[in-house]
Design a protein around this motif. Structure first.
Motif, mmCIF file in Angstrom:
data_model
loop_
_atom_site.group_PDB
_atom_site.id
_atom_site.type_symbol
_atom_site.label_atom_id
_atom_site.label_comp_id
_atom_site.label_asym_id
_atom_site.label_seq_id
_atom_site.Cartn_x
_atom_site.Cartn_y
_atom_site.Cartn_z
ATOM 1 N N SER A 104 35.839 -42.152 -22.295
ATOM 2 C CA SER A 104 35.159 -43.417 -22.563
ATOM 3 C C SER A 104 34.946 -43.586 -24.067
ATOM 4 C CB SER A 104 33.809 -43.463 -21.850
ATOM 5 O OG SER A 104 32.928 -42.494 -22.418
ATOM 6 N N VAL A 105 34.754 -44.824 -24.488
ATOM 7 C CA VAL A 105 34.519 -45.100 -25.904
ATOM 8 C C VAL A 105 33.286 -44.346 -26.388
ATOM 9 C CG1 VAL A 105 33.993 -46.894 -27.600
ATOM 10 C CG2 VAL A 105 35.620 -47.363 -25.755
ATOM 11 N N ALA A 108 33.832 -40.556 -26.720
ATOM 12 C CA ALA A 108 34.714 -40.264 -27.858
ATOM 13 C C ALA A 108 33.918 -40.278 -29.156
ATOM 14 C CB ALA A 108 35.850 -41.272 -27.920
ATOM 15 N N VAL A 109 33.086 -41.293 -29.328
ATOM 16 C CA VAL A 109 32.296 -41.416 -30.555
ATOM 17 C C VAL A 109 31.270 -40.296 -30.659
ATOM 18 C CG1 VAL A 109 30.611 -42.868 -31.760
ATOM 19 C CG2 VAL A 109 32.629 -43.904 -30.714
ATOM 20 N N GLN A 110 30.626 -39.980 -29.541
ATOM 21 C CA GLN A 110 29.556 -38.986 -29.554
ATOM 22 C C GLN A 110 30.059 -37.563 -29.741
ATOM 23 O OE1 GLN A 110 27.861 -39.789 -25.743
ATOM 24 N NE2 GLN A 110 27.190 -41.829 -26.343
ATOM 25 N N SER A 111 31.266 -37.266 -29.208
ATOM 26 C CA SER A 111 31.652 -35.859 -29.170
ATOM 27 C C SER A 111 33.155 -35.604 -29.249
ATOM 28 C CB SER A 111 31.098 -35.227 -27.884
ATOM 29 O OG SER A 111 31.430 -33.870 -27.791
ATOM 30 N N LEU A 112 33.929 -36.241 -28.377
ATOM 31 C CA LEU A 112 35.321 -35.837 -28.212
ATOM 32 C C LEU A 112 36.166 -36.072 -29.458
ATOM 33 C CD1 LEU A 112 37.402 -34.625 -26.300
ATOM 34 C CD2 LEU A 112 37.934 -36.945 -25.512
ATOM 35 N N ALA A 113 35.944 -37.172 -30.171
ATOM 36 C CA ALA A 113 36.755 -37.457 -31.360
ATOM 37 C C ALA A 113 36.583 -36.360 -32.411
ATOM 38 C CB ALA A 113 36.376 -38.820 -31.940
ATOM 39 N N ASP A 129 46.819 -37.388 -29.484
ATOM 40 C CA ASP A 129 46.759 -38.827 -29.183
ATOM 41 C C ASP A 129 45.520 -39.061 -28.321
ATOM 42 O OD1 ASP A 129 47.081 -41.428 -28.382
ATOM 43 O OD2 ASP A 129 49.062 -41.172 -27.491
ATOM 44 N N LEU A 130 44.463 -39.628 -28.934
ATOM 45 C CA LEU A 130 43.210 -39.870 -28.229
ATOM 46 C C LEU A 130 43.106 -41.351 -27.874
ATOM 47 C CD1 LEU A 130 40.403 -39.168 -27.179
ATOM 48 C CD2 LEU A 130 39.551 -39.336 -29.538
ATOM 49 N N ARG A 131 42.977 -41.635 -26.578
ATOM 50 C CA ARG A 131 42.884 -43.018 -26.099
ATOM 51 C C ARG A 131 41.523 -43.224 -25.445
ATOM 52 N NH1 ARG A 131 48.894 -43.353 -23.214
ATOM 53 N NH2 ARG A 131 50.019 -42.324 -24.914
ATOM 54 N N THR A 132 40.860 -44.312 -25.800
ATOM 55 C CA THR A 132 39.514 -44.557 -25.295
ATOM 56 C C THR A 132 39.463 -45.831 -24.464
ATOM 57 O OG1 THR A 132 38.866 -45.807 -27.270
ATOM 58 C CG2 THR A 132 38.507 -43.416 -27.300
ATOM 59 N N GLY A 133 38.556 -45.837 -23.523
ATOM 60 C CA GLY A 133 38.359 -47.006 -22.667
ATOM 61 C C GLY A 133 37.407 -46.641 -21.545
ATOM 62 N N ASP A 134 36.692 -47.625 -21.041
ATOM 63 C CA ASP A 134 35.714 -47.361 -19.995
ATOM 64 C C ASP A 134 36.296 -47.466 -18.588
ATOM 65 O OD1 ASP A 134 33.454 -46.845 -21.640
ATOM 66 O OD2 ASP A 134 33.364 -48.961 -22.126
ATOM 67 N N ARG A 135 37.525 -47.958 -18.456
ATOM 68 C CA ARG A 135 38.149 -47.967 -17.137
ATOM 69 C C ARG A 135 38.791 -46.600 -16.877
ATOM 70 N NH1 ARG A 135 43.731 -48.531 -16.960
ATOM 71 N NH2 ARG A 135 44.732 -48.802 -18.980
ATOM 72 N N VAL A 136 38.904 -46.233 -15.619
ATOM 73 C CA VAL A 136 39.533 -44.967 -15.224
ATOM 74 C C VAL A 136 41.039 -45.178 -15.159
ATOM 75 C CG1 VAL A 136 39.707 -43.207 -13.446
ATOM 76 C CG2 VAL A 136 37.493 -44.230 -13.953
ATOM 77 N N VAL A 137 41.780 -44.495 -16.021
ATOM 78 C CA VAL A 137 43.218 -44.707 -16.105
ATOM 79 C C VAL A 137 43.953 -43.791 -15.119
ATOM 80 C CG1 VAL A 137 43.039 -45.334 -18.535
ATOM 81 C CG2 VAL A 137 43.550 -42.968 -17.925
ATOM 82 N N ASP A 138 45.187 -44.187 -14.785
ATOM 83 C CA ASP A 138 46.076 -43.354 -13.982
ATOM 84 C C ASP A 138 46.739 -42.354 -14.928
ATOM 85 O OD1 ASP A 138 48.475 -42.356 -12.721
ATOM 86 O OD2 ASP A 138 48.237 -43.922 -11.223
ATOM 87 N N VAL A 225 26.899 -54.893 -16.108
ATOM 88 C CA VAL A 225 27.862 -54.592 -17.172
ATOM 89 C C VAL A 225 28.834 -53.533 -16.674
ATOM 90 C CG1 VAL A 225 26.263 -55.190 -19.042
ATOM 91 C CG2 VAL A 225 26.334 -52.841 -18.185
ATOM 92 N N ASP A 226 29.964 -53.392 -17.385
ATOM 93 C CA ASP A 226 30.965 -52.396 -17.000
ATOM 94 C C ASP A 226 31.183 -51.361 -18.097
ATOM 95 O OD1 ASP A 226 32.285 -53.844 -18.909
ATOM 96 O OD2 ASP A 226 34.064 -54.257 -17.700
ATOM 97 N N SER A 227 30.218 -51.228 -19.011
ATOM 98 C CA SER A 227 30.366 -50.302 -20.131
ATOM 99 C C SER A 227 29.008 -49.710 -20.485
ATOM 100 C CB SER A 227 30.944 -51.032 -21.346
ATOM 101 O OG SER A 227 30.658 -50.341 -22.549
ATOM 102 N N PRO A 228 28.915 -48.382 -20.636
ATOM 103 C CA PRO A 228 27.645 -47.783 -21.071
ATOM 104 C C PRO A 228 27.189 -48.306 -22.434
ATOM 105 C CG PRO A 228 29.112 -46.112 -20.184
ATOM 106 C CD PRO A 228 29.932 -47.358 -20.309
ATOM 107 N N GLY A 229 28.141 -48.575 -23.326
ATOM 108 C CA GLY A 229 27.777 -49.113 -24.632
ATOM 109 C C GLY A 229 27.143 -50.482 -24.528
ATOM 110 N N ALA A 230 27.700 -51.342 -23.666
ATOM 111 C CA ALA A 230 27.129 -52.672 -23.452
ATOM 112 C C ALA A 230 25.760 -52.568 -22.780
ATOM 113 C CB ALA A 230 28.079 -53.509 -22.608
ATOM 114 N N LEU A 231 25.630 -51.636 -21.846
ATOM 115 C CA LEU A 231 24.346 -51.422 -21.187
ATOM 116 C C LEU A 231 23.279 -51.029 -22.206
ATOM 117 C CD1 LEU A 231 22.486 -51.029 -18.758
ATOM 118 C CD2 LEU A 231 23.471 -48.746 -18.467
#
Length: 300
Positions: A104-105, A108-113, A129-138, A225-231
Motif C-alpha cells: 500500500s502507499v 511504502a512511505v512508512q517502512s517498505l521504501a 521495482d517497488l509498486r504502490t497502491g491500495d488495491r490488491v493486485v494479482d 473511503v478505499d484508502s487508509p491515507g484518505a481515511l
C-alpha cells in the motif's frame, strides 16, 4: 543443424513472459523492453517453429494449442535454468535480476521504501521495482515477486510468511470530540459519525475485548473511503471516528492531531505478511528480502 540450434533461447523467455503477463504490453513492462521487441522475438520464434503460438485480437491475446503445449513443456525448464543461475549468483554472494515488490502507499512511505532502498544498497547488482497502491493486485498477472500486505489474508492460492503484527486504535480528532463529545463506553461509538474503510473484510463490525469481557459493535457509516491515507486525512479534518493501524496513526497521536479513544479496550491484532505466488522455485533475492524485512520490522 537441429531446430534447437536455430532458436534464440531468449525468445522462449519472452514467450513465457507474454503467457504469464497475459499480453505483449504487460510482458514488455515486466521485461523492461519495448513492446516492439517482444513482438519481434515472438514472431521469430513462430517463424522458426513454423506455427502460430498466439491468437491476437484488438482486445486480448490467447494461446493456440501449439502455444499451450510449448509453454507447458518449457516453463519448468526455464524455471530450472533461472534457479541454477540464481543459485550460482547466491553462492558468489551476489543477488541479481529484478526484485518486484508491492504494498500500500502508506506502508511504502512508512517502512517498505526505506527498507527496499537499504536492501538495494547492499546488493548493487540487483534491480528493485517497488509498486504502490491500495488495491490488491494479482501477483502472477502483474509479475510481482513479493507483496507486503497488512491485515487478514483471504487468498488461499498464495503463500505467506508472517513478518509481524500491529495493534488497531479507535481514533478521532480533538475538533470532532469537542463538537460531538468523547465516547465513554464501547456502545457509545455506534452513536457517532463513523468513517468506514471499505478495504476491510468487515468495515461495519468491530469486536472489542477487555480483561475477558467482549463486545461486538455494529456501526453505520455515511462516509466511506478505499484508502487508509484518505481515511486518516478525513479523521484529521474532524469527519468522525474510525479505526487505524498503530503504524499509520503513530505520528498523528504524538502530534495531537488525533486522539486514541477507549484505550482500555483492544481490537484484534492484524498481521504484516510477505505474500508470494505458489510455485516450486522461490528466488534467493525473494527469500533474502523476506528475512531482511522481518528483521527491519523487529530491530533488536
Amino acid at each position: 543443424m537441429s531446430l534447437l540450434n536455430q532458436i534464440d533461447l531468449n525468445s522462449l523467455v519472452v514467450f513465457d513472459a507474454v503467457v504469464e503477463a497475459g499480453g505483449f504490453t504487460a510482458a514488455a513492462e515486466r521485461l523492461g523492453v519495448a513492446k516492439a521487441k517482444v513482438s519481434i522475438q515472438v514472431g521469430r520464434l513462430e517463424e522458426k517453429l513454423g506455427t502460430t503460438l498466439f491468437l491476437r485480437t484488438t482486445r486480448k491475446v490467447s494461446l493456440t494449442d501449439a502455444g499451450r503445449r510449448l509453454h507447458d513443456e518449457c516453463k519448468p525448464l526455464l524455471a530450472g535454468i533461472q534457479e541454477a543461475i540464481d543459485q550460482v549468483g547466491h553462492e558468489q554472494g551476489e543477488l541479481t535480476g529484478t526484485l518486484r515488490l508491492t504494498t500500500s502507499v502508506d506502508h511504502a512511505v512508512q517502512s517498505l521504501a526505506q527498507a527496499a532502498a537499504e536492501f538495494a544498497a547492499r546488493h548493487p547488482a540487483l534491480q528493485v521495482d517497488l509498486r504502490t497502491g491500495d488495491r490488491v493486485v494479482d501477483l502472477v498477472e502483474e509479475g510481482i515477486d513479493l507483496a507486503i500486505r497488512l491485515g487478514w489474508l483471504r487468498d488461499s492460492s498464495l503463500r505467506a510468511v508472517k513478518l509481524g503484527e500491529f495493534d488497531q486504535y479507535v481514533v478521532a480528532s480533538p475538533d470532532y470530540l469537542q463538537r460531538a463529545g468523547k465516547p465513554k463506553r464501547v456502545e457509545d461509538l455506534a452513536q457517532h459519525e463513523w468513517v468506514a474503510l471499505m478495504l476491510l473484510p468487515t468495515p461495519f463490525t468491530w469486536k472489542f475485548a477487555r480483561r475477558g469481557e467482549t463486545h461486538t459493535l455494529q456501526v453505520k457509516s455515511r462516509l466511506r473511503v478505499d484508502s487508509p491515507g484518505a481515511l486518516r486525512a478525513m479523521l484529521r479534518q474532524g469527519a468522525g471516528i474510525s479505526v487505524l493501524d498503530a503504524y499509520s496513526v503513530r505520528d498523528d497521536l504524538e502530534a495531537g492531531a488525533l486522539v486514541r479513544l477507549l484505550p482500555d479496550w483492544s481490537l484484534p491484532r492484524g498481521g504484516i505478511h510477505a505474500v508470494y505466488p505458489q510455485g516450486r522455485h522461490v528466488p534467493p533475492r525473494v527469500r533474502q528480502f523476506i528475512d531482511f524485512y522481518k528483521n527491519w520490522l523487529t530491530p533488536s
